[in-house]
Design a protein around this motif. Structure first.
Motif, PDB file in Angstrom:
ATOM      1  N   ALA A   1       1.146   4.159  -2.895  1.00 17.42           N
ATOM      2  CA  ALA A   1       0.909   5.574  -2.593  1.00 17.42           C
ATOM      3  C   ALA A   1       2.033   6.449  -3.151  1.00 17.42           C
ATOM      4  O   ALA A   1       1.805   7.603  -3.519  1.00 17.42           O
TER       5      ALA A   1
ATOM      6  N   GLN B   1      -5.211   8.381  -7.315  1.00 20.62           N
ATOM      7  CA  GLN B   1      -5.553   7.949  -5.963  1.00 20.62           C
ATOM      8  C   GLN B   1      -6.881   8.563  -5.521  1.00 20.62           C
ATOM      9  O   GLN B   1      -7.696   7.892  -4.886  1.00 20.62           O
TER      10      GLN B   1
ATOM     11  N   ILE C   1       1.565   5.762  -7.527  1.00 24.28           N
ATOM     12  CA  ILE C   1       0.318   6.100  -8.226  1.00 24.28           C
ATOM     13  C   ILE C   1       0.103   7.608  -8.132  1.00 24.28           C
ATOM     14  O   ILE C   1       0.157   8.177  -7.034  1.00 24.28           O
TER      15      ILE C   1
ATOM     16  N   SER D   1       0.828  -1.207   0.000  1.00 22.12           N
ATOM     17  CA  SER D   1       0.000   0.000   0.000  1.00 22.12           C
ATOM     18  C   SER D   1       0.866   1.263   0.000  1.00 22.12           C
ATOM     19  O   SER D   1       0.606   2.211  -0.743  1.00 22.12           O
TER      20      SER D   1
ATOM     21  N   LYS E   1      -1.360  11.208  -7.625  1.00 25.34           N
ATOM     22  CA  LYS E   1      -2.331  11.649  -6.614  1.00 25.34           C
ATOM     23  C   LYS E   1      -3.746  11.774  -7.190  1.00 25.34           C
ATOM     24  O   LYS E   1      -4.715  11.441  -6.511  1.00 25.34           O
TER      25      LYS E   1
END
Length: 82
Positions: free
Chosen positions: A15, A23, A18, A11, A20
């Motif tokens: 973060a 996300q 990927i 995870s 923003k």
């Protein structure tokens, strides 16, 4: 490393990699799915699956009943974009 630790590392890596804005789209989509009530109908840990038949990698069909006749059955689902 425990499974929880491995999942947390995956995870955290996602973060970082990927974008923003992606996300944000994923988070909004998850919120919408949860709000839709769809989670009430999903299979939960410990639930028994109904009998099913899937296509194997050779194009043949394999039934859960046939596999269970040979012993315990573990089903793993992979989700990907490949």
């Amino acid at each position: 490393m425990s499974l929880a630790e491995k999942l947390a590392a995956i995870s955290a890596s996602g973060a970082e990699k990927i974008p923003k804005d992606w996300q944000a789209v994923m988070a909004r989509s998850m919120d919408e799915l949860r709000a839709s009530g769809i989670m009430r109908g999903v299979i939960k840990v410990g639930d028994k699956l109904p009998p099913f038949t899937l296509t194997n990698d050779d194009g043949g069909e394999v039934s859960s009943n046939a596999l269970l006749a040979e012993g315990p059955l573990v089903v793993t689902l992979f989700r990907g974009h490949w």
